[in-house]
Scaffold this active site. Structure first.
Site, PDB file in Angstrom:
ATOM      1  N   TYR A   1      -8.043   1.240  -3.757  1.00  0.00           N
ATOM      2  CA  TYR A   1      -6.724   1.560  -4.325  1.00  0.00           C
ATOM      3  C   TYR A   1      -6.108   0.276  -4.867  1.00  0.00           C
ATOM      4  O   TYR A   1      -6.588  -0.828  -4.618  1.00  0.00           O
ATOM      5  CB  TYR A   1      -5.813   2.178  -3.264  1.00  0.00           C
ATOM      6  CG  TYR A   1      -5.380   1.192  -2.200  1.00  0.00           C
ATOM      7  CD1 TYR A   1      -6.169   0.987  -1.068  1.00  0.00           C
ATOM      8  CD2 TYR A   1      -4.223   0.436  -2.331  1.00  0.00           C
ATOM      9  CE1 TYR A   1      -5.814   0.061  -0.116  1.00  0.00           C
ATOM     10  CE2 TYR A   1      -3.845  -0.492  -1.376  1.00  0.00           C
ATOM     11  CZ  TYR A   1      -4.653  -0.678  -0.266  1.00  0.00           C
ATOM     12  OH  TYR A   1      -4.295  -1.598   0.685  1.00  0.00           O
TER      13      TYR A   1
ATOM     14  N   GLU B   1      -3.032 -30.207  26.543  1.00  0.00           N
ATOM     15  CA  GLU B   1      -4.070 -31.266  26.467  1.00  0.00           C
ATOM     16  C   GLU B   1      -3.650 -32.368  25.487  1.00  0.00           C
ATOM     17  O   GLU B   1      -4.276 -33.410  25.409  1.00  0.00           O
ATOM     18  CB  GLU B   1      -5.401 -30.659  25.997  1.00  0.00           C
ATOM     19  CG  GLU B   1      -6.112 -29.836  27.062  1.00  0.00           C
ATOM     20  CD  GLU B   1      -7.490 -29.422  26.568  1.00  0.00           C
ATOM     21  OE1 GLU B   1      -7.669 -28.217  26.352  1.00  0.00           O
ATOM     22  OE2 GLU B   1      -8.353 -30.286  26.374  1.00  0.00           O
TER      23      GLU B   1
ATOM     24  N   LYS C   1       0.114  -8.196  12.624  1.00  0.00           N
ATOM     25  CA  LYS C   1      -0.887  -7.226  12.137  1.00  0.00           C
ATOM     26  C   LYS C   1      -2.207  -7.552  12.818  1.00  0.00           C
ATOM     27  O   LYS C   1      -2.729  -8.663  12.675  1.00  0.00           O
ATOM     28  CB  LYS C   1      -1.008  -7.312  10.615  1.00  0.00           C
ATOM     29  CG  LYS C   1      -1.988  -6.283  10.043  1.00  0.00           C
ATOM     30  CD  LYS C   1      -2.006  -6.270   8.525  1.00  0.00           C
ATOM     31  CE  LYS C   1      -2.967  -5.193   8.002  1.00  0.00           C
ATOM     32  NZ  LYS C   1      -2.969  -5.101   6.511  1.00  0.00           N
TER      33      LYS C   1
ATOM     34  N   THR D   1       1.643  -4.560   4.234  1.00  0.00           N
ATOM     35  CA  THR D   1       1.515  -4.913   5.663  1.00  0.00           C
ATOM     36  C   THR D   1       0.877  -6.281   5.867  1.00  0.00           C
ATOM     37  O   THR D   1       1.016  -6.878   6.926  1.00  0.00           O
ATOM     38  CB  THR D   1       0.661  -3.861   6.398  1.00  0.00           C
ATOM     39  OG1 THR D   1      -0.633  -3.818   5.783  1.00  0.00           O
ATOM     40  CG2 THR D   1       1.324  -2.493   6.359  1.00  0.00           C
ATOM     41  N   ASP D   2       0.181  -6.810   4.838  1.00  0.00           N
ATOM     42  CA  ASP D   2      -0.552  -8.072   5.022  1.00  0.00           C
ATOM     43  C   ASP D   2       0.358  -9.215   5.456  1.00  0.00           C
ATOM     44  O   ASP D   2      -0.010 -10.006   6.312  1.00  0.00           O
ATOM     45  CB  ASP D   2      -1.275  -8.483   3.732  1.00  0.00           C
ATOM     46  CG  ASP D   2      -2.494  -7.618   3.456  1.00  0.00           C
ATOM     47  OD1 ASP D   2      -3.121  -7.809   2.391  1.00  0.00           O
ATOM     48  OD2 ASP D   2      -2.796  -6.751   4.289  1.00  0.00           O
TER      49      ASP D   2
ATOM     50  N   THR E   1       0.819  -1.215   0.000  1.00  0.00           N
ATOM     51  CA  THR E   1       0.000   0.000   0.000  1.00  0.00           C
ATOM     52  C   THR E   1       0.845   1.254   0.000  1.00  0.00           C
ATOM     53  O   THR E   1       0.471   2.279  -0.554  1.00  0.00           O
ATOM     54  CB  THR E   1      -0.922  -0.011   1.235  1.00  0.00           C
ATOM     55  OG1 THR E   1      -1.752  -1.145   1.147  1.00  0.00           O
ATOM     56  CG2 THR E   1      -1.762   1.244   1.331  1.00  0.00           C
TER      57      THR E   1
HETATM   58  N1  DGL Z   1      -2.324  -5.460  -0.513  1.00  0.00           N
HETATM   59  C1  DGL Z   1      -1.953  -5.326   0.882  1.00  0.00           C
HETATM   60  C2  DGL Z   1      -0.444  -5.590   1.025  1.00  0.00           C
HETATM   61  O1  DGL Z   1       0.312  -5.275   0.080  1.00  0.00           O
HETATM   62  C3  DGL Z   1      -2.277  -3.961   1.394  1.00  0.00           C
HETATM   63  C4  DGL Z   1      -1.960  -3.772   2.817  1.00  0.00           C
HETATM   64  C5  DGL Z   1      -0.829  -2.769   3.039  1.00  0.00           C
HETATM   65  O2  DGL Z   1       0.224  -2.786   2.362  1.00  0.00           O
HETATM   66  O3  DGL Z   1      -0.986  -1.988   4.003  1.00  0.00           O
HETATM   67  O4  DGL Z   1      -0.032  -6.088   2.071  1.00  0.00           O
END
Ligand code: DGL
Length: 349
Positions: A46, A306, A185, A112-113, A33
């Site tokens: 986006y 367990e 995340k 971020t994913d 992003t």
């Molecule tokens: N498409 C997601 C990624 O590239 C968007 C999330 C982001 O980068 O914040 O991880």
């Protein structure tokens, strides 16, 4: 006191006129992003991975006071498409930059994913104690109050800070510094999405410098026994998500596809539905390594809770979540299939 002030003043002047060399920081862009472009500055729609590394650098001229900056584009993808080949290429390139090309630190711009997974993979495979920092953003580069430029500035500040050296790989978002082993995340849209699963942030960036509270406990980078230098591919490890009345089909599919390992995102302390349990026992008997982790976002998956791990030769993920337990199991399987040795790796890394 006056002497010290004069010394610091002289140093600031020297750095500002480039007489005292600034650290050489390389920015490796991978997409996400932070490199995203939205239809309008107010639209949440986006496309990730649209903007190149030089555009990201040009948007933050203030970084040039912190370091001697240059950049390169490795890939330009949404990090949901991150894969083993990019991981191997990225780790090898970072080792080249830090150990052969004289760079003082590396900042990776990343979606971020899956940033937490890439960060942990690098924490286990980078062979340098120089700073390696991952940054991203939750708003695209064209959004109102885009957070990418500020995160990139903070990431470079952390990479240029002398006290970052020797701490392993870190993520820097929203001015928070979090170790690769701990980062997760936790929110789908919030700019403060990165937390540390079982601990707090280990530091913050402010006034263009990194400030830390604690040192890392787990082994990392130059302390790690994992080495990808001669690897062209990684073992195949899948993840099975647990829930009430869980179907055994996904696990069976990994067995049929001859995967090398399976991580269970179990319920509670890494528990799973009896039909899944039966498939896991048979898989282990066929030589597939099984790691029990948990779908719970915090807390350890304990050895012999367990489930009698000793009896079934299962590995407990301890304080690793499923997606990062997968990273460690993949690298562990490049060294051994012995479940006891793998359990030792989960205690150390
Ligand atoms: N498409 C997601 C990624 O590239 C968007 C999330 C982001 O980068 O914040 O991880």
């Amino acid at each position: 006191m006056k002497t010290w002030r004069n010394v610091l003043l002289l140093l600031a002047v020297l750095v500002s006129v480039n007489i005292v060399a600034k650290p050489k920081i390389r920015i490796i862009a991978t997409g996400g992003t932070i490199a995203g472009v939205s239809a309008s500055s107010t639209s949440s729609a986006y496309t990730a991975g649209q903007v190149g590394v030089q555009t990201l650098i040009d948007a933050v001229p203030q970084m040039l006071y912190l370091a001697d900056i240059s950049g390169e584009q490795l890939v330009n993808i949404g990090s949901q498409d991150m894969n083993d080949q990019v991981w191997l290429k990225l780790s090898k390139r970072i080792n080249e930059l830090l150990n052969k090309e004289g760079y003082d630190g590396v900042v990776i711009t990343h979606g971020t994913d899956t940033m937490e997974e890439t960060a942990y993979f690098l924490n286990l495979t980078v062979k340098s104690n120089k700073p390696v920092i991952l940054v991203g953003s939750m708003r695209s580069s064209t959004a109102i109050s885009a957070d990418g430029p500020g995160n990139l500035y903070a990431g470079v500040a952390a990479a240029a800070s002398p006290n970052t050296k020797g701490r392993g790989v870190l993520c820097c978002m929203n001015n928070r510094l979090i170790y690769a082993k701990d980062v997760i995340k936790v929110h789908t849209t919030d700019v403060a999405t990165f937390e540390a699963a079982n601990a707090g942030p280990v530091g913050y960036v402010y006034n263009g410098e990194a400030h830390y509270f604690t040192k890392p406990e787990a082994l990392h980078t130059t302390q790690s026994e994992f080495d990808v230098t001669n690897l062209e591919k990684l073992p195949q490890v899948g993840i099975v998500y647990g829930y009430a009345n869980c179907s055994p089909l996904p696990f069976q599919a990994f067995v049929d596809a001859k995967f090398d390992g399976v991580v269970l995102a179990g319920v509670g302390d890494g528990n799973f539905y009896h039909e899944v349990f039966d498939v896991a026992v048979k898989a282990r008997q066929k030589g597939i390594n099984v790691v029990r982790s948990s779908r719970c976002p915090t807390g350890p998956t304990c050895l012999n809770g367990e489930v009698d791990d000793e009896k079934y030769e299962f590995v407990a993920a301890l304080d690793q979540n499923p997606q990062k337990a997968r990273v460690l199991l993949m690298l562990a399987l490049t060294k051994t299939r012995d479940w006891k040795q793998i359990q030792e790796y989960f205690k150390k890394y």
